[in-house]
Design a protein around this motif. Sequence first.
Motif, short mmCIF file in Angstrom:
data_model
loop_
_atom_site.label_atom_id
_atom_site.label_comp_id
_atom_site.label_asym_id
_atom_site.label_seq_id
_atom_site.Cartn_x
_atom_site.Cartn_y
_atom_site.Cartn_z
N ILE A 31 0.86 -1.18 0.00
CA ILE A 31 0.00 0.00 0.00
C ILE A 31 0.90 1.24 0.00
O ILE A 31 1.80 1.36 0.83
CB ILE A 31 -0.93 0.01 1.22
N PHE A 32 0.63 2.15 -0.93
CA PHE A 32 1.38 3.39 -1.04
C PHE A 32 0.51 4.53 -0.53
O PHE A 32 -0.63 4.68 -0.95
CB PHE A 32 1.78 3.66 -2.49
N THR A 33 1.07 5.34 0.38
CA THR A 33 0.38 6.50 0.92
C THR A 33 1.32 7.69 0.87
O THR A 33 2.55 7.53 0.86
CB THR A 33 -0.08 6.27 2.37
N LEU A 34 0.76 8.88 0.84
CA LEU A 34 1.59 10.07 0.93
C LEU A 34 1.13 10.91 2.09
O LEU A 34 -0.04 10.87 2.48
CB LEU A 34 1.59 10.86 -0.38
N ASP A 35 2.06 11.64 2.67
CA ASP A 35 1.75 12.54 3.78
C ASP A 35 1.38 13.90 3.19
O ASP A 35 2.25 14.65 2.76
CB ASP A 35 2.95 12.65 4.72
N ALA A 36 0.10 14.19 3.16
CA ALA A 36 -0.38 15.43 2.56
C ALA A 36 0.19 16.66 3.27
O ALA A 36 0.38 17.70 2.64
CB ALA A 36 -1.91 15.46 2.57
N ASP A 37 0.48 16.53 4.56
CA ASP A 37 1.03 17.66 5.31
C ASP A 37 2.50 17.92 5.01
O ASP A 37 3.04 18.96 5.37
CB ASP A 37 0.86 17.44 6.81
N SER A 66 6.79 13.31 1.55
CA SER A 66 7.11 12.04 2.20
C SER A 66 6.05 11.03 1.80
O SER A 66 4.85 11.33 1.83
CB SER A 66 7.11 12.19 3.73
N ILE A 67 6.51 9.84 1.42
CA ILE A 67 5.58 8.78 1.09
C ILE A 67 5.92 7.55 1.93
O ILE A 67 7.03 7.43 2.46
CB ILE A 67 5.58 8.41 -0.42
N ARG A 68 4.96 6.67 2.05
CA ARG A 68 5.15 5.42 2.81
C ARG A 68 4.67 4.26 1.96
O ARG A 68 3.61 4.32 1.35
CB ARG A 68 4.38 5.45 4.11
N ARG A 69 5.48 3.22 1.96
CA ARG A 69 5.07 1.95 1.34
C ARG A 69 4.96 0.94 2.46
O ARG A 69 5.93 0.66 3.16
CB ARG A 69 6.09 1.48 0.32
N THR A 70 3.76 0.41 2.64
CA THR A 70 3.54 -0.62 3.65
C THR A 70 3.47 -1.96 2.93
O THR A 70 2.68 -2.13 2.00
CB THR A 70 2.23 -0.37 4.42
N TYR A 71 4.32 -2.87 3.35
CA TYR A 71 4.42 -4.17 2.69
C TYR A 71 3.42 -5.16 3.29
O TYR A 71 3.09 -5.08 4.47
CB TYR A 71 5.84 -4.73 2.84
N PRO A 72 3.01 -6.15 2.50
CA PRO A 72 2.13 -7.19 3.05
C PRO A 72 2.95 -8.06 4.01
O PRO A 72 4.18 -8.09 3.93
CB PRO A 72 1.70 -7.99 1.81
N PRO A 73 2.28 -8.78 4.92
CA PRO A 73 3.03 -9.67 5.82
C PRO A 73 3.85 -10.65 4.99
O PRO A 73 3.39 -11.19 3.98
CB PRO A 73 1.93 -10.40 6.60
N GLN A 74 5.10 -10.84 5.42
CA GLN A 74 6.00 -11.72 4.68
C GLN A 74 6.11 -13.07 5.36
O GLN A 74 6.17 -13.16 6.58
CB GLN A 74 7.37 -11.06 4.57
N LEU A 75 6.15 -14.10 4.55
CA LEU A 75 6.31 -15.46 5.08
C LEU A 75 7.76 -15.70 5.44
O LEU A 75 8.67 -15.20 4.78
CB LEU A 75 5.86 -16.49 4.03
N GLN A 76 7.98 -16.48 6.48
CA GLN A 76 9.35 -16.78 6.87
C GLN A 76 9.96 -17.74 5.86
O GLN A 76 9.34 -18.74 5.47
CB GLN A 76 9.38 -17.41 8.27
N GLN A 77 11.15 -17.42 5.39
CA GLN A 77 11.82 -18.23 4.39
C GLN A 77 13.07 -18.84 4.97
O GLN A 77 13.55 -18.45 6.02
CB GLN A 77 12.15 -17.37 3.18
N THR A 78 13.62 -19.80 4.24
CA THR A 78 14.87 -20.42 4.68
C THR A 78 15.95 -20.13 3.65
O THR A 78 15.68 -19.95 2.47
CB THR A 78 14.71 -21.95 4.84
N ASP A 79 17.19 -20.09 4.14
CA ASP A 79 18.30 -19.86 3.23
C ASP A 79 18.77 -21.19 2.64
O ASP A 79 18.16 -22.24 2.85
CB ASP A 79 19.44 -19.12 3.93
N LYS A 80 19.88 -21.17 1.91
CA LYS A 80 20.39 -22.36 1.23
C LYS A 80 20.78 -23.47 2.20
O LYS A 80 20.77 -24.64 1.85
CB LYS A 80 21.59 -22.00 0.36
N LYS A 81 21.12 -23.11 3.43
CA LYS A 81 21.53 -24.10 4.42
C LYS A 81 20.35 -24.60 5.25
O LYS A 81 20.51 -25.35 6.19
CB LYS A 81 22.59 -23.51 5.34
#
Length: 155
Positions: free
Chosen positions: A33-39, A60-75
């Motif tokens: 979600i992208f929002t801007l601070d009108a003030d 100033s703008i804000r990007r709010t990300y969706p909840p992220q799933l926990q991932q695993t690395d190569k190990k």
Amino acid sequence: MRRLSVVLAGSALAISAHAVSWVEISETDSGSIFTLDADSIESSDINIIDEHNVENISVSIRRTYPPQLQQTDKKGKKDKKESYIHHSDQQLLISCKDASYYKRAYVNYGTDNKVIKSWQSDKPILTTKDFKITMPKTIGRKVVEQTCERYQQDQ
């Protein structure tokens, strides 16, 4: 030096955070979600050296990300949840003349509002080549158009 960068970027964004009036601009298919601070919309005193008499606006703008799933690395180890970005506050310099913007600073926050990463431009002089021209029907263009519209209404 890194701490100084965090302090400078945070202070650049905090200046506009004193009176925040977030206005939703758009939501992506992925759930950001992208929002801007009108003030925070105001005329900028930063001059572009290859343009004369062109007014630039900061916002100033804000990007709010969706909840992220926990991932695993190569190990097979799980990634640390602290590295997930919950939202990113960004300060942009906008040129309404050609629907372009320059990102001046950003601060990425985790779910607990802990700063994950920050950056601030160290360019003392800007040219039109530093600005990114937005494409029609994109979120970037919506940000520029809404900022310019609101700025014109307040004049």
